[in-house]
Design an enzyme around this catalytic site. Structure first.
Site, PDB file in Angstrom:
ATOM      1  N   ASP A  61       0.855  -1.188   0.000  1.00  0.00           N
ATOM      2  CA  ASP A  61       0.000   0.000   0.000  1.00  0.00           C
ATOM      3  C   ASP A  61       0.895   1.243   0.000  1.00  0.00           C
ATOM      4  O   ASP A  61       1.668   1.459   0.938  1.00  0.00           O
ATOM      5  CB  ASP A  61      -0.890  -0.037   1.253  1.00  0.00           C
ATOM      6  N   THR A  94      -3.228   5.469  -4.029  1.00  0.00           N
ATOM      7  CA  THR A  94      -2.133   6.172  -3.332  1.00  0.00           C
ATOM      8  C   THR A  94      -0.817   6.030  -4.090  1.00  0.00           C
ATOM      9  O   THR A  94      -0.009   6.954  -4.109  1.00  0.00           O
ATOM     10  CB  THR A  94      -1.957   5.628  -1.904  1.00  0.00           C
ATOM     11  N   THR A  95      -0.599   4.848  -4.710  1.00  0.00           N
ATOM     12  CA  THR A  95       0.642   4.652  -5.471  1.00  0.00           C
ATOM     13  C   THR A  95       0.558   5.413  -6.797  1.00  0.00           C
ATOM     14  O   THR A  95       1.507   6.085  -7.198  1.00  0.00           O
ATOM     15  CB  THR A  95       0.883   3.156  -5.741  1.00  0.00           C
ATOM     16  N   ASP A 387      -9.113  -0.217   2.299  1.00  0.00           N
ATOM     17  CA  ASP A 387      -9.054   0.509   1.018  1.00  0.00           C
ATOM     18  C   ASP A 387     -10.318   0.248   0.207  1.00  0.00           C
ATOM     19  O   ASP A 387     -10.932   1.165  -0.330  1.00  0.00           O
ATOM     20  CB  ASP A 387      -7.834   0.060   0.194  1.00  0.00           C
TER      21      ASP A 387
END
Length: 527
Positions: A61, A94-95, A387
Site C-alpha cells: 500500500d 495512493t501509489t 481501502d
C-alpha cells in the site's frame, strides 16, 4: 564593500537550477520507490522499524510505505503528503498519484533543460489536466437508477481494488463482504459502523461478515451468559477503589482494627457507586477501566453482565452502534443515554471467546472477522479491506464508474495529444509531456507483470484511435483485452483525485527556485 552573510552559519541555501534539480531528484526517487507495487502483479515491501521491538510490516500500500519513511528532501515530503491525503479522501490510488506526479516532474525536467520556463510548463499542465478530466467525464458510466447493475458495478470495483492486494486469491469472497458491508451503510461514508476484528488462525477464506457488533472480551465468572433486550450503560470510570492502595499512600493508624474500618469504608463507597449504576435500570455494564472482584460480585448478584477493560476504540464504537453515550458520573440517571440491543451472547471464533451484540440500535452496524495465518497477513488484509471499503463508500455517493486496466489513462492521453496539436507556442510541448506521463501508468502495470510494455502500449494506442474503444491491459493473458468483458472497473472519484492531486503537486514543486534550510537550534547552557 563586502556584504555580511544574510543567514546564520549552519543554514544552507540552494538557488535556481540546483534547487530545482534537488526537488526533481527527490520527487522522482520517491516515485521510483513505490512504482514496483503498482498493479495486480505489483510486489510487496518489508518495512522494518528501528525501535527496540524491530517490528516489521509487509505491505504494498503506497500510503503505508511512504508514511513509514523518514525523509529529508522537501519535494519528496510533498509527494508523501499527497499520497496520505489520497488515502484519507478516497482510500485507493495512493501509489498511482505518487507515480504520476513523479513522471510529470521527470518530463518537466527535460523541458526545463530545453530552456522552457517553469511557468509555461505549469500553464500547459493546467490545460492538459482540464482536458484530461473532461475526457473522463464524457466516458463515465452511471447505473444509479438500476440497483442490480449498480451492485454489479460495486462488485467489479471491489474486485479490481483487491486484485493488487494480498486478498487477490479470494477477491470474489472479500469483494462480496465489502459490498454487503457498504450497502448496509445506506449511503453514509462513516466507516465507524463497520468493525474489523483480526483473529489469527484458519485461512483468509474463513473470514466472514457478521451483522451486529463483536467485542473482543470474555464474560466474567458467575455472570449471565445471555441477555435479551439489553439496556447497556457504557462507562469510563474507576471501579477499583474497594481496597486500600498501599502504594503512594501513607496512612498512620494505631491498630489493625482501624485498617479494617478504612477498608470497610472503601467497600461501602464502592457499594454505593454500584447501587447508583444499578439504579439506571440496566442489565449490561461495559467499562473502559478495570472492575475489581467486589463490584463484579455485586453486579453478578444484581443479574447484570459487567464487562471490564474494553479497549477505547471498541467502547466508542459500541456506544455509537448501540445508540448510547459514554458516561463517567452516575448521579442523574435521567441524563444518561443508554444503549440498546436485542441480544447479547458469548460466541467462539477459533479458540477465543467473544461477546456478540445483535439487533443493535444502529441497523447498519456490522463486523467483519478476518482470519489468517499470522499477524502480518492479518494487518495487510485489514489495510486492503479498508481501502476497498473506502472506495466503495465513496462510489455509493458518486456513482460514476470507469473501466480500469490502464484504459482511463489512454483515453486521457489521446485527448491531451489532440489538444497539444491544436495549441500554438511552447505550451504545446508541456501538454505533449503530460500525455507521455499519463501513459507511464499502463506502462508500469505491464512492466510489473513482466510483460513487454513497449509492445503493449503501442498496441493500446492503436486500439484507442478507434471510436469508443474499451481496450486495456489484461495482465493475466499478457495481451490487450476488452475491459468491459473482463469486468475491470474503477471509481471515477479515485481517478479524478489521482489526476488533480498529482498535477497540483507537480505544479507546486515546479514553482520552487530556492531551498533554504534553517540552522538547527542550539541548546543554551544555563550553568
Amino acid at each position: 564593500m563586502a556584504i555580511e552573510r544574510l543567514l546564520k552559519d549552519e543554514a544552507t541555501e540552494e538557488k535556481g537550477e540546483r534547487a530545482r534539480m534537488a526537488s526533481f531528484i527527490g520527487a522522482m526517487a520517491i516515485a521510483d520507490l513505490v512504482k514496483t507495487t503498482l498493479g495486480p502483479k505489483g510486489m510487496d515491501k518489508i518495512l522494518q522499524s528501528t525501535d527496540r521491538g524491530r517490528s516489521l510490516t509487509v505491505t504494498n500500500d503506497g500510503a503505508t510505505i511512504l508514511k513509514s519513511l523518514h525523509i529529508d528532501n522537501p519535494a519528496a515530503k510533498v509527494l508523501v503528503d499527497i499520497s496520505k491525503v489520497q488515502d484519507d479522501e478516497v482510500g485507493d490510488g495512493t501509489t498511482s498519484v505518487v507515480v504520476l506526479a513523479g513522471e510529470l516532474l521527470r518530463e518537466a525536467e527535460k523541458l526545463t533543460m530545453a530552456k522552457i520556463h517553469p511557468m509555461t510548463i505549469i500553464a500547459g499542465y493546467r490545460m492538459a489536466a482540464e482536458c484530461a478530466r473532461n475526457a473522463l467525464l464524457q466516458r463515465t458510466m452511471d447505473n444509479k437508477q438500476d440497483p442490480e447493475k449498480f451492485r454489479e458495478d460495486l462488485m467489479k470495483i471491489a474486485i479490481t481494488t483487491l486484485s493488487s492486494k494480498i486478498l487477490s486469491q479470494d477477491k470474489e469472497h472479500f469483494a462480496k463482504l465489502a459490498v454487503d458491508a457498504v450497502m448496509r451503510l445506506k449511503g453514509s461514508t462513516n466507516l465507524e459502523a463497520i468493525q474489523i476484528i483480526k483473529k489469527a488462525g484458519g485461512s483468509l477464506s474463513d473470514s466472514f461478515l457478521d451483522e451486529g457488533f463483536i467485542l473482543d472480551k470474555k464474560i466474567g465468572i458467575g455472570q449471565p451468559k445471555r441477555i435479551e433486550n439489553a439496556k447497556i450503560l457504557v462507562a469510563n470510570t474507576a471501579m477499583d477503589t474497594d481496597k486500600v492502595k498501599i502504594y503512594g499512600a501513607r496512612v498512620r493508624v494505631d491498630s489493625m482494627a482501624k485498617v479494617a474500618q478504612i477498608e470497610a469504608a472503601e467497600k461501602e463507597k464502592m457499594r454505593e457507586k454500584v447501587q447508583k449504576i444499578v439504579a439506571h435500570g440496566i442489565n449490561c455494564f461495559v467499562n473502559r477501566q478495570l472492575i475489581y472482584n467486589f463490584p463484579e460480585e455485586l453486579f453478578a448478584d444484581a443479574g447484570i453482565l459487567a464487562i471490564e477493560h474494553a479497549d477505547f476504540d471498541g467502547i466508542e464504537r459500541l456506544a455509537l452502534v448501540t445508540g448510547g453515550e459514554i458516561a463517567s458520573t452516575f448521579d442523574n440517571p435521567e441524563s444518561v443515554k443508554l444503549g440498546h440491543c436485542k441480544l447479547i451472547e458469548e460466541i467462539m471464533i477459533g479458540e477465543d471467546k467473544l461477546i456478540h451484540f445483535s439487533g443493535v440500535e444502529m441497523g447498519q452496524a456490522c463486523t467483519i472477522v478476518l482470519r489468517g495465518a499470522s499477524s502480518h497477513v492479518l494487518d495487510e488484509a485489514e489495510r486492503s479491506l479498508h481501502d476497498a471499503l473506502c472506495v466503495l463508500s465513496q462510489t455509493v455517493n458518486d456513482t460514476r464508474v470507469l473501466f480500469g486496466g490502464g484504459w482511463p489513462e489512454m483515453v486521457m492521453a489521446r485527448q491531451v495529444d489532440e489538444l497539444a496539436r491544436r495549441t500554438p507556442g511552447k505550451k504545446s510541448h508541456a501538454i505533449e509531456a503530460f500525455s507521455r506521463a499519463l501513459q507511464i501508468i499502463p506502462t508500469i502495470i505491464a512492466g510489473n507483470a513482466g510483460l513487454d510494455s513497449a509492445e503493449l502500449i503501442s498496441q493500446l494506442r492503436a486500439e484507442h484511435h478507434k471510436e469508443n474503444s474499451k481496450a486495456g491491459i489484461d495482465v493475466i493473458t499478457g495481451n490487450v483485452g476488452d475491459m468491459e468483458k473482463l469486468g475491470i472497473s474503477e471509481s471515477f472519484k479515485v481517478k479524478q483525485a489521482v489526476l488533480l492531486s498529482a498535477t497540483e503537486a507537480a505544479e507546486m514543486i515546479l514553482r520552487v527556485d530556492e531551498i533554504i534550510t534553517c540552522a538547527p537550534r542550539k541548546r543554551e547552557d544555563r550553568m
